[in-house]
Design a protein around this motif. Structure first.
Motif, PDB file in Angstrom:
ATOM      1  N   GLN A 160       0.801  -1.226   0.000  1.00  0.00           N
ATOM      2  CA  GLN A 160       0.000   0.000   0.000  1.00  0.00           C
ATOM      3  C   GLN A 160       0.839   1.285   0.000  1.00  0.00           C
ATOM      4  O   GLN A 160       0.425   2.288  -0.563  1.00  0.00           O
ATOM      5  CB  GLN A 160      -0.936   0.024   1.220  1.00  0.00           C
ATOM      6  N   LEU A 161       2.018   1.235   0.645  1.00  0.00           N
ATOM      7  CA  LEU A 161       2.698   2.510   0.929  1.00  0.00           C
ATOM      8  C   LEU A 161       4.124   2.622   0.411  1.00  0.00           C
ATOM      9  O   LEU A 161       4.790   3.634   0.645  1.00  0.00           O
ATOM     10  CB  LEU A 161       2.688   2.765   2.454  1.00  0.00           C
ATOM     11  N   ASP A 162       4.625   1.608  -0.294  1.00  0.00           N
ATOM     12  CA  ASP A 162       6.002   1.680  -0.798  1.00  0.00           C
ATOM     13  C   ASP A 162       6.180   2.942  -1.637  1.00  0.00           C
ATOM     14  O   ASP A 162       5.347   3.238  -2.497  1.00  0.00           O
ATOM     15  CB  ASP A 162       6.310   0.427  -1.645  1.00  0.00           C
ATOM     16  N   GLY A 163       7.241   3.683  -1.353  1.00  0.00           N
ATOM     17  CA  GLY A 163       7.503   4.923  -2.085  1.00  0.00           C
ATOM     18  C   GLY A 163       6.794   6.138  -1.501  1.00  0.00           C
ATOM     19  O   GLY A 163       7.167   7.267  -1.781  1.00  0.00           O
ATOM     20  N   ARG A 164       5.766   5.912  -0.675  1.00  0.00           N
ATOM     21  CA  ARG A 164       5.038   7.051  -0.073  1.00  0.00           C
ATOM     22  C   ARG A 164       5.559   7.374   1.317  1.00  0.00           C
ATOM     23  O   ARG A 164       5.174   8.382   1.906  1.00  0.00           O
ATOM     24  CB  ARG A 164       3.532   6.734   0.043  1.00  0.00           C
ATOM     25  N   ILE A 165       6.382   6.474   1.889  1.00  0.00           N
ATOM     26  CA  ILE A 165       6.877   6.678   3.254  1.00  0.00           C
ATOM     27  C   ILE A 165       8.400   6.505   3.260  1.00  0.00           C
ATOM     28  O   ILE A 165       8.964   5.837   2.394  1.00  0.00           O
ATOM     29  CB  ILE A 165       6.219   5.689   4.250  1.00  0.00           C
ATOM     30  N   ALA A 166       9.058   7.127   4.257  1.00  0.00           N
ATOM     31  CA  ALA A 166      10.530   7.161   4.249  1.00  0.00           C
ATOM     32  C   ALA A 166      11.129   5.812   4.626  1.00  0.00           C
ATOM     33  O   ALA A 166      12.174   5.424   4.116  1.00  0.00           O
ATOM     34  CB  ALA A 166      11.018   8.240   5.214  1.00  0.00           C
ATOM     35  N   GLY A 167      10.484   5.089   5.554  1.00  0.00           N
ATOM     36  CA  GLY A 167      11.082   3.837   6.006  1.00  0.00           C
ATOM     37  C   GLY A 167      10.063   2.878   6.565  1.00  0.00           C
ATOM     38  O   GLY A 167       8.895   3.232   6.783  1.00  0.00           O
ATOM     39  N   ILE A 168      10.528   1.651   6.770  1.00  0.00           N
ATOM     40  CA  ILE A 168       9.690   0.636   7.421  1.00  0.00           C
ATOM     41  C   ILE A 168      10.583  -0.303   8.219  1.00  0.00           C
ATOM     42  O   ILE A 168      11.629  -0.725   7.743  1.00  0.00           O
ATOM     43  CB  ILE A 168       8.823  -0.145   6.399  1.00  0.00           C
ATOM     44  N   VAL A 169      10.163  -0.584   9.459  1.00  0.00           N
ATOM     45  CA  VAL A 169      10.889  -1.514  10.318  1.00  0.00           C
ATOM     46  C   VAL A 169      10.218  -2.870  10.219  1.00  0.00           C
ATOM     47  O   VAL A 169       8.993  -2.979  10.365  1.00  0.00           O
ATOM     48  CB  VAL A 169      10.866  -1.033  11.793  1.00  0.00           C
ATOM     49  N   GLN A 170      11.007  -3.883   9.938  1.00  0.00           N
ATOM     50  CA  GLN A 170      10.452  -5.237   9.774  1.00  0.00           C
ATOM     51  C   GLN A 170      10.682  -6.045  11.044  1.00  0.00           C
ATOM     52  O   GLN A 170      11.765  -6.029  11.610  1.00  0.00           O
ATOM     53  CB  GLN A 170      11.133  -5.942   8.603  1.00  0.00           C
TER      54      GLN A 170
END
Ligand code: TXA
Ligand code: MG
Length: 314
Positions: A158-168
């Motif tokens: 849904q949000l790849d490219g729209r947010i700076a980062g993601i913690v897995q």
């Protein structure tokens, strides 16, 4: 580009620095993935509303990593202290009076004098908030109105490219959003969630009614929400040919997918959003996603609430 982070201390430190700089980073909690911003940073908060296409009048939950941090942003009366003592850390959000002079950016609460506070039990979430050094405002990490993500890959879809980062990190244990308990006036559940009504009533006595939205409309309270692409029906016992039938309990022979074969509500809550995503992938043009009936007690209330909204006219 959305940066991927693991759960090592170094990753958490970099993600926290991005948050302090006003960027937005998704992170797992024990309920669903959240999309975080430093709650004192107006730029970061603005980016959350933009990335989700979320209406600006819909306030955000403020996440803390200890009780002291909660007391810096909200007023606790004895009842609130009792609830915190019993249910925190965990999937319960309390609606409380906002502390005067707190450094919360006004847009976090959409200008309201109340604030929704949550102390998650997720260790990764706690470490991230501690590294920021200030509460982290975070709605669920989905586009407004869509299914809340319980997995890394669903956030990215849904949000790849729209947010700076993601913690897995590991998948979210509860799989359904926190319960929102208002302690403004008579205690009332504003949104059913991962803490069922019964243990709250054991502690507080009977709770006020959940109403339809009054002056604030929040996605969690919008009638259509948590919606897959295909249309949804609930309480289906006898599916027709164009239905992807999703069972609950042992009596749903022939179902394509199931929330829990044994009829376990915790398992059903945990798998609900995953199963919705999967059913949506299976669905062809005119297929309908059809859910078997779910009992209306314990976590069944929250599950039925989400299904009703998924099935609502769009
Ligand atoms: O489990 C959860 O609660 C997840 C994780 C990430 O913590 N968060 C979450 O946030 O579900 P969100 O934004 O999807 O839902 C928060 C709900 C919204 O319906 C919003 O309107 C309501 O909380 N809310 C937040 N602050 C409020 C306030 N001051 N007054 C009334 N409602 C409020
Ligand atoms: Mg949400």
């Amino acid at each position: 580009m959305t940066r991927r982070f693991g759960n090592e201390d170094r990753d958490i430190a970099v993600a926290a620095k991005m948050l302090r700089n006003g960027e937005i980073v998704a992170f797992p909690t024990e309920t669903v993935y959240g999309l975080g911003a430093d709650a004192s940073n107006p730029g970061g908060i603005g980016r959350i509303y933009e990335a989700k296409a979320r209406p600006r009048h819909n306030p955000l939950i403020v996440h803390v990593c200890d009780i002291e941090m909660a007391h810096n942003v909200a007023e606790f009366d004895p009842k609130a202290a009792l609830v915190a003592d019993r249910f925190w850390p965990g999937p319960l959000t309390m609606l409380l009076p906002k502390k005067v002079g707190s450094r919360l950016a006004p847009a976090v609460t959409a200008g309201l004098e109340t604030v929704a506070v949550r102390f998650p039990s997720s260790k990764v979430a706690q470490r991230l908030i501690r590294a920021v050094g200030f509460p982290v405002a975070a709605p669920s990490a989905n586009l407004s109105g869509k299914i809340s993500p319980t997995r890394f890959a669903q956030v990215l879809r849904q949000l790849d490219g729209r947010i700076a980062g993601i913690v897995q990190d590991d998948a979210c244990d509860h799989g359904l959003e926190s319960t929102i308990l208002s302690l403004i006036g008579t205690p009332a559940i504003l949104r059913h969630g991962s803490v069922p009504q019964e243990p709250l009533e054991d502690l507080l006595g009977s709770l006020g009614e959940v109403g339809e939205p009054r002056e604030i409309s929040s996605p969690g309270q919008f009638r259509s929400h948590y919606a897959p692409e295909a249309s949804v029906r609930t309480e289906v016992c006898e599916p027709t040919a164009n239905m992807i039938w999703i069972g609950f309990g042992p009596d749903c022979e022939g179902c394509r997918l199931t929330l829990s074969t044994s009829g376990d509500l915790e398992e059903a809550a945990r798998s609900l959003y995953d199963v919705m995503v999967e059913a949506d992938l299976l669905a062809r043009a005119d297929d309908v996603i059809a859910f078997a009936p779910i009992p209306m007690y314990g976590l069944g209330r929250a599950i039925n609430d989400r299904l009703r909204r998924a099935a609502a006219p769009r």
